[in-house]
Design a protein around this motif. Sequence first.
Motif, mmCIF file in Angstrom:
data_model
loop_
_atom_site.group_PDB
_atom_site.id
_atom_site.type_symbol
_atom_site.label_atom_id
_atom_site.label_comp_id
_atom_site.label_asym_id
_atom_site.label_seq_id
_atom_site.Cartn_x
_atom_site.Cartn_y
_atom_site.Cartn_z
ATOM 1 N N ASP A 1 0.803 -1.214 0.000
ATOM 2 C CA ASP A 1 0.000 0.000 0.000
ATOM 3 C C ASP A 1 0.844 1.276 0.000
ATOM 4 O O ASP A 1 0.310 2.358 0.043
ATOM 5 N N PHE A 2 2.177 1.136 -0.038
ATOM 6 C CA PHE A 2 3.048 2.300 0.011
ATOM 7 C C PHE A 2 3.016 3.058 -1.304
ATOM 8 O O PHE A 2 3.183 2.495 -2.371
ATOM 9 N N VAL A 3 2.769 4.357 -1.212
ATOM 10 C CA VAL A 3 2.843 5.259 -2.359
ATOM 11 C C VAL A 3 3.711 6.436 -1.945
ATOM 12 O O VAL A 3 3.417 7.122 -0.973
ATOM 13 N N MET A 4 4.780 6.637 -2.677
ATOM 14 C CA MET A 4 5.698 7.740 -2.391
ATOM 15 C C MET A 4 4.967 9.065 -2.547
ATOM 16 O O MET A 4 4.262 9.279 -3.531
ATOM 17 N N ASN A 5 5.109 9.936 -1.558
ATOM 18 C CA ASN A 5 4.539 11.279 -1.624
ATOM 19 C C ASN A 5 5.665 12.239 -2.007
ATOM 20 O O ASN A 5 6.480 12.597 -1.164
ATOM 21 N N PRO A 6 5.723 12.676 -3.266
ATOM 22 C CA PRO A 6 6.820 13.534 -3.718
ATOM 23 C C PRO A 6 6.798 14.928 -3.091
ATOM 24 O O PRO A 6 7.808 15.627 -3.100
ATOM 25 N N ASP A 7 5.659 15.312 -2.510
ATOM 26 C CA ASP A 7 5.554 16.636 -1.885
ATOM 27 C C ASP A 7 6.058 16.651 -0.446
ATOM 28 O O ASP A 7 6.190 17.708 0.158
ATOM 29 N N SER A 8 6.330 15.473 0.107
ATOM 30 C CA SER A 8 6.791 15.395 1.485
ATOM 31 C C SER A 8 8.264 15.784 1.582
ATOM 32 O O SER A 8 9.045 15.569 0.659
ATOM 33 N N GLU A 9 8.628 16.327 2.727
ATOM 34 C CA GLU A 9 10.030 16.637 2.997
ATOM 35 C C GLU A 9 10.814 15.372 3.349
ATOM 36 O O GLU A 9 12.038 15.393 3.365
ATOM 37 N N LEU A 10 10.121 14.277 3.616
ATOM 38 C CA LEU A 10 10.772 13.021 3.978
ATOM 39 C C LEU A 10 11.299 12.303 2.746
ATOM 40 O O LEU A 10 10.662 12.314 1.691
ATOM 41 N N ASP A 11 12.438 11.631 2.908
ATOM 42 C CA ASP A 11 12.957 10.811 1.819
ATOM 43 C C ASP A 11 12.133 9.523 1.726
ATOM 44 O O ASP A 11 11.295 9.231 2.578
ATOM 45 N N GLU A 12 12.381 8.761 0.671
ATOM 46 C CA GLU A 12 11.587 7.563 0.424
ATOM 47 C C GLU A 12 11.700 6.553 1.559
ATOM 48 O O GLU A 12 10.704 5.974 1.995
ATOM 49 N N ARG A 13 12.910 6.329 2.081
ATOM 50 C CA ARG A 13 13.085 5.361 3.169
ATOM 51 C C ARG A 13 12.301 5.778 4.404
ATOM 52 O O ARG A 13 11.656 4.950 5.048
ATOM 53 N N SER A 14 12.323 7.053 4.745
ATOM 54 C CA SER A 14 11.571 7.527 5.914
ATOM 55 C C SER A 14 10.073 7.327 5.710
ATOM 56 O O SER A 14 9.363 6.925 6.639
ATOM 57 N N GLN A 15 9.597 7.580 4.506
ATOM 58 C CA GLN A 15 8.184 7.348 4.221
ATOM 59 C C GLN A 15 7.849 5.860 4.314
ATOM 60 O O GLN A 15 6.794 5.486 4.834
ATOM 61 N N GLN A 16 8.753 5.008 3.852
ATOM 62 C CA GLN A 16 8.530 3.565 3.947
ATOM 63 C C GLN A 16 8.504 3.095 5.396
ATOM 64 O O GLN A 16 7.704 2.234 5.758
ATOM 65 N N ILE A 17 9.366 3.655 6.225
ATOM 66 C CA ILE A 17 9.390 3.298 7.647
ATOM 67 C C ILE A 17 8.055 3.652 8.292
ATOM 68 O O ILE A 17 7.456 2.838 9.007
ATOM 69 N N LEU A 18 7.568 4.848 8.039
ATOM 70 C CA LEU A 18 6.277 5.241 8.612
ATOM 71 C C LEU A 18 5.142 4.387 8.054
ATOM 72 O O LEU A 18 4.220 4.021 8.786
ATOM 73 N N SER A 19 5.225 4.041 6.777
ATOM 74 C CA SER A 19 4.203 3.172 6.189
ATOM 75 C C SER A 19 4.223 1.785 6.823
ATOM 76 O O SER A 19 3.168 1.208 7.082
ATOM 77 N N LEU A 20 5.412 1.254 7.071
ATOM 78 C CA LEU A 20 5.503 -0.047 7.734
ATOM 79 C C LEU A 20 4.882 0.024 9.127
ATOM 80 O O LEU A 20 4.138 -0.874 9.528
ATOM 81 N N GLU A 21 5.151 1.085 9.853
ATOM 82 C CA GLU A 21 4.576 1.235 11.196
ATOM 83 C C GLU A 21 3.056 1.316 11.140
ATOM 84 O O GLU A 21 2.374 0.835 12.032
ATOM 85 N N LYS A 22 2.548 1.886 10.091
ATOM 86 C CA LYS A 22 1.101 2.028 9.948
ATOM 87 C C LYS A 22 0.445 0.721 9.500
ATOM 88 O O LYS A 22 -0.680 0.432 9.888
ATOM 89 N N LEU A 23 1.179 -0.082 8.707
ATOM 90 C CA LEU A 23 0.561 -1.231 8.053
ATOM 91 C C LEU A 23 1.095 -2.591 8.471
ATOM 92 O O LEU A 23 0.610 -3.604 7.982
ATOM 93 N N TRP A 24 2.087 -2.645 9.361
ATOM 94 C CA TRP A 24 2.781 -3.908 9.612
ATOM 95 C C TRP A 24 1.858 -5.039 10.047
ATOM 96 O O TRP A 24 2.080 -6.191 9.729
ATOM 97 N N TRP A 25 0.802 -4.740 10.737
ATOM 98 C CA TRP A 25 -0.089 -5.771 11.246
ATOM 99 C C TRP A 25 -0.870 -6.473 10.128
ATOM 100 O O TRP A 25 -1.417 -7.550 10.327
ATOM 101 N N LYS A 26 -0.898 -5.908 8.927
ATOM 102 C CA LYS A 26 -1.625 -6.511 7.813
ATOM 103 C C LYS A 26 -0.887 -7.691 7.191
ATOM 104 O O LYS A 26 -1.462 -8.451 6.432
ATOM 105 N N TYR A 27 0.396 -7.803 7.473
ATOM 106 C CA TYR A 27 1.210 -8.783 6.778
ATOM 107 C C TYR A 27 1.581 -9.937 7.692
ATOM 108 O O TYR A 27 1.831 -9.747 8.869
ATOM 109 N N ALA A 28 1.632 -11.134 7.111
ATOM 110 C CA ALA A 28 1.986 -12.319 7.882
ATOM 111 C C ALA A 28 3.458 -12.268 8.261
ATOM 112 O O ALA A 28 4.268 -11.645 7.594
ATOM 113 N N GLY A 29 3.808 -12.925 9.362
ATOM 114 C CA GLY A 29 5.210 -13.003 9.762
ATOM 115 C C GLY A 29 5.555 -12.004 10.839
ATOM 116 O O GLY A 29 4.785 -11.118 11.172
ATOM 117 N N ALA A 30 6.733 -12.162 11.357
ATOM 118 C CA ALA A 30 7.197 -11.308 12.441
ATOM 119 C C ALA A 30 7.625 -9.951 11.898
ATOM 120 O O ALA A 30 8.207 -9.848 10.817
#
Length: 96
Positions: free
Chosen positions: A9-38
Amino acid sequence: MAENELLVDFVMNPDSELDERSQQILSLEKLWWKYAGAKEQAISKQFSMSPTNYYQLLNQLIETDAAMAYDPMLVKRLRRTRSTKRRVGGKVGSGR
């Protein structure tokens, strides 16, 4: 779990001041429970870093204005969770 499956579900927001990795980290924190595994396995696969390093980076990230602008509700929740864990003597960033 496929490597690319983590942040479907990650979509890069080009208008954000955050780099792609930082956006991915926040996306993982928001969505991690949706995915199987630890979560720790997901961190290692997606970011090629140890969970300890990930949580250190996350804790720095959620203190930034750019992260707050990117996803205020998530950042407030993560700050509140961290604060609660510190008050009760738990480990910050344990992911549990």
